[in-house]
Design a protein around this motif. Structure first.
Motif, PDB file in Angstrom:
ATOM      1  N   ASP A  63       7.612   1.482  -2.270  1.00  0.00           N
ATOM      2  CA  ASP A  63       7.032   0.261  -2.820  1.00  0.00           C
ATOM      3  C   ASP A  63       7.869  -0.284  -3.966  1.00  0.00           C
ATOM      4  O   ASP A  63       8.060  -1.495  -4.093  1.00  0.00           O
ATOM      5  N   GLN A 122       2.035  -6.913   3.627  1.00  0.00           N
ATOM      6  CA  GLN A 122       1.550  -5.890   2.704  1.00  0.00           C
ATOM      7  C   GLN A 122       0.142  -6.190   2.209  1.00  0.00           C
ATOM      8  O   GLN A 122      -0.592  -5.282   1.828  1.00  0.00           O
ATOM      9  N   SER A 135       2.884   0.618  -9.160  1.00  0.00           N
ATOM     10  CA  SER A 135       3.412  -0.537  -8.447  1.00  0.00           C
ATOM     11  C   SER A 135       3.002  -1.847  -9.120  1.00  0.00           C
ATOM     12  O   SER A 135       3.539  -2.886  -8.826  1.00  0.00           O
TER      13      SER A 135
END
Lengths: 228, 228
Positions: A63, A122, A135
DNA sequence: GCCGAACCGTACCGTACGGTACGCATTCGT
DNA sequence: ACGAATGCGTACCGTACGGTACGGTTCGGC
């Protein structure tokens, strides 16, 4: 090692090393002509002639790599300022048309489309704020911040300049920009995201840009009645 | 295959039994609140209380399942016809606004967004015409055919009716529809696809629809004067 | 010239998923 | 009532991928 992480984080924000940029470039190339599933850690490592271990060292996890790809690409937007003084109606129209063309060019770019597909793929409908790792924001949010917001700022500047010059009349600049965006893009972006060949659409970009500028002036130019 | 099956016959228009439709419904639910990666064969089987073997028997493979989901959902579009005779300027505006509202409602629907994300995520930039199995067209193409094209037909009908009634003036109906689409949707669709909460946008749908209709009439209405 | 850091290449591990095979229950036609 | 078909549940296989570990190599500082 916290110090190291901090240094790296700062470096990521201010710009990565040449090596890392090259890696991201390779990853973007993979993404462009292979889709998201083509961006595997092993694949990126092989394409960039680096080791997976380095990838994880630099970007944390997959990620992180994807986010870095978005940030990196977003760092290439150029912001063209417009001389706000000598604005005539025709000059404004030309500026609008130029902006429209630039916008269409950006949106139809290979890398832009691939990144948008990535971020959209995503995205999850239901409250996706699962911050499993560091993230941070969603890829979609990231893309919107760095991409659309940036180019939107330029448009807003132009609109404000037009208003200050007495050529445009609107209350809400964002709303006016939204209208301009819609006139320019219509559903071309979505169709390209769905696989429609951009080359087929690019041929009519010039005409589309001109028409969008003219329509926008019809709606928001002085002399036209904006609201009902 | 006697009287009992009359109901099923209707459902089997697309060649699917009730059981299969239920399975697709489960799969759609999974897709909506889990994204594409949540739609695993085992997951669908578990959610629908069926076996994986049946899934493969019915849909061939995972791609077939995804395609069937799109086709199934697309089979729910309703086509509202508009009485073409009694069209006044204000009536046309209301029809346009109603269409705009419907379009926004459709595009902001959970299932629609999930399916668009799915199709976009599946899309690959480079000449994606690799038909691995009998999947036929790309999912994106499928979605465009069954979704946008369908609702676009309704809009085109409305526009033609307006032109026949002498209320609208345009050369290319598709181009006019494109403009209308842009005025209505702007970048709302993309933002929702990127994760922006649809609920936040839905509140302004009504106003947006009205404005889009008014703007469209300003651009394409005869005499080009919207207000009276 | 030596040392350590960075890094490459590769091998490795655990897991998750697509797809297949098998055993057993239920249903339906005859 | 019986056989066939349908389908459920589960176990299984191969593979591919994310992530980690390790040995060898290059490079910059001292």
């Amino acid at each position: 090692m916290q110090i190291v992480d901090e240094n790296r984080a700062k470096a990521e924000r201010a710009g990565l090393s040449e090596r890392q940029n090259a890696v991201l470039e390779s990853a973007l190339k993979l993404l462009v002509d292979g889709g998201e599933k083509a961006v595997t850690t092993a694949g990126v490592a092989r394409a960039a002639n680096c080791s997976k271990e380095s990838l994880y060292k630099w970007f944390g996890d997959r990620d992180g790599l994807l986010s870095a790809m978005i940030s990196y690409q977003a760092g290439k937007v150029r912001t063209v300022e417009v001389g706000a003084e000598t604005l005539t109606t025709d000059g404004l129209r030309k500026h609008l048309a130029a902006f429209a063309l630039d916008l269409l060019d950006v949106l139809s770019g290979d890398v832009s489309l691939a990144l948008n597909r990535l971020a959209i793929g995503q995205t999850v409908g239901r409250t996706a704020m699962r911050g499993a790792r560091g993230s941070g924001p969603t890829l979609g949010r990231l893309l919107e911040e760095r991409g659309r917001r940036q180019i939107g700022r330029r448009a807003t500047m132009l609109l404000e300049a037009g208003r200050k010059a007495g050529l445009l009349a609107f209350d809400d600049a964002d709303e006016a920009y939204g209208t301009l965006y819609g006139l320019i893009v219509t559903d071309a972006h979505l169709r390209m995201l769905l696989g429609f060949d951009p080359a087929a659409l690019k041929k009519e970009f010039a005409g589309r840009a001109e028409r969008a500028a003219a329509s926008f002036l019809t709606l928001y130019g002085v002399g036209a009645m904006a609201d009902a």
